[in-house]
Scaffold this active site. Structure first.
Site, PDB file in Angstrom:
ATOM      1  N   CYS A 124       0.861  -1.179   0.000  1.00  0.00           N
ATOM      2  CA  CYS A 124       0.000   0.000   0.000  1.00  0.00           C
ATOM      3  C   CYS A 124       0.899   1.230   0.000  1.00  0.00           C
ATOM      4  CB  CYS A 124      -0.886   0.053   1.250  1.00  0.00           C
ATOM      5  SG  CYS A 124      -1.436  -1.540   1.862  1.00  0.00           S
ATOM      6  N   GLU A 189      -7.841   9.192   1.112  1.00  0.00           N
ATOM      7  CA  GLU A 189      -7.252   8.770  -0.159  1.00  0.00           C
ATOM      8  C   GLU A 189      -8.305   8.336  -1.169  1.00  0.00           C
ATOM      9  OE1 GLU A 189      -3.116   6.712   1.398  1.00  0.00           O
ATOM     10  OE2 GLU A 189      -4.832   5.410   1.017  1.00  0.00           O
TER      11      GLU A 189
END
Length: 269
Positions: A124, A189
């Site tokens: 990630c 995000e």
């Protein structure tokens, strides 16, 4: 294939600036405690030197429709003071499966500034605000970033994961405060979900990754049950993707074209 809370089309996303004021609630229902710049700098001194350097990386700022509107440092993108005013950045989450269709998980290193020691999907991170990683055609810039970070974090050679083997599935948008809650950092995000089905070799960077393991669907469901009991810690974005999508996608791993959705951004909370 997608649950009812998915918003049809990017114009209907509930993630614009007006939705992210200082009263914003995070996934546990609490409001963030925000700290001053001097407090932030003081707290950061206790963290790993290399991890502090990464806070200078230029991330990509986007609006709620994932249009690029500028850049900001990784540090600024994750500060609660900025997120409460609507700052949103681009990210990606890689899910790498081996030939037995087991999913590679990593446990984030204890040196990480955000979500240390927590289990999560394979990799990630963030595409950087550079010419190569800003390229949007077929999510090419994001896929380049994923290839770069898979090598950086897990030591997977780029020739084992060519760009055409990194499959862009869809995008999600989520917010989550840091764990443990430091009153400084959080996530906000638009996250590109990327799938890879490959056999790879690993050489982990211990400054990034504490441990790793491949899991079957049954094993991951057991981990989620343990996390519900507080026996294992999973990152919030990984839990959201597991809850809403992952097992349906996993069942169609050899038919990835049927699970792709590049039109919508899925708001998860």
């Amino acid at each position: 294939m997608f649950p009812r809370h998915i918003y049809g089309g990017i114009s209907r996303l509930v993630c614009g600036k007006n939705k992210l004021k200082s009263s914003k609630k995070y996934s546990n229902g609490t409001s963030p405690i925000q700290r001053s710049d001097s407090q932030v700098d003081s707290v950061l001194q206790k963290y790993d030197t290399q991890q502090r350097k990464y806070l200078k990386e230029p991330c990509i700022l986007v609006d709620s429709a994932d249009h690029v509107i500028g850049s900001a440092s990784k540090k600024d993108c994750h500060l609660l003071t900025n997120i409460s005013q609507g700052m949103l950045h681009r990210a990606f989450s890689v899910f790498l499966f081996n030939n037995k269709t087991e999913l590679l998980l990593q446990q984030r290193a204890d040196t990480k500034i955000t979500f240390p020691g927590m289990f999560t999907n394979t990799c990630c991170s963030h595409p950087l605000s550079t010419t190569l990683e800003l390229e949007e055609r077929n999510a090419l810039g994001v896929r380049r970033a994923a290839q770069r970070k898979l090598f950086h974090e897990l030591g997977i050679p780029p020739d084992q994961i060519p760009l055409d083997k990194i499959k862009y599935i869809t995008r999600i948008q989520y917010s989550a405060r840091n764990i443990p809650n430091d009153g400084i950092f959080a996530e906000n995000e638009i996250d590109y979900v990327l799938f890879v089905l490959r056999e790879v070799t690993l050489n982990i960077n211990q400054n990034e990754v504490k441990t790793y393991q491949y899991v079957s669907q049954a094993q991951l469901k057991d981990m989620i049950a343990q996390a519900d009991l507080g026996q294992v810690a999973l990152t919030p974005w990984f839990r959201l993707i597991c809850k809403n999508f992952l097992f349906d996608w996993w069942a169609n791993l050899h038919k990835m074209e049927t699970i792709k959705d590049h039109k919508n951004i899925h708001f998860l909370s």
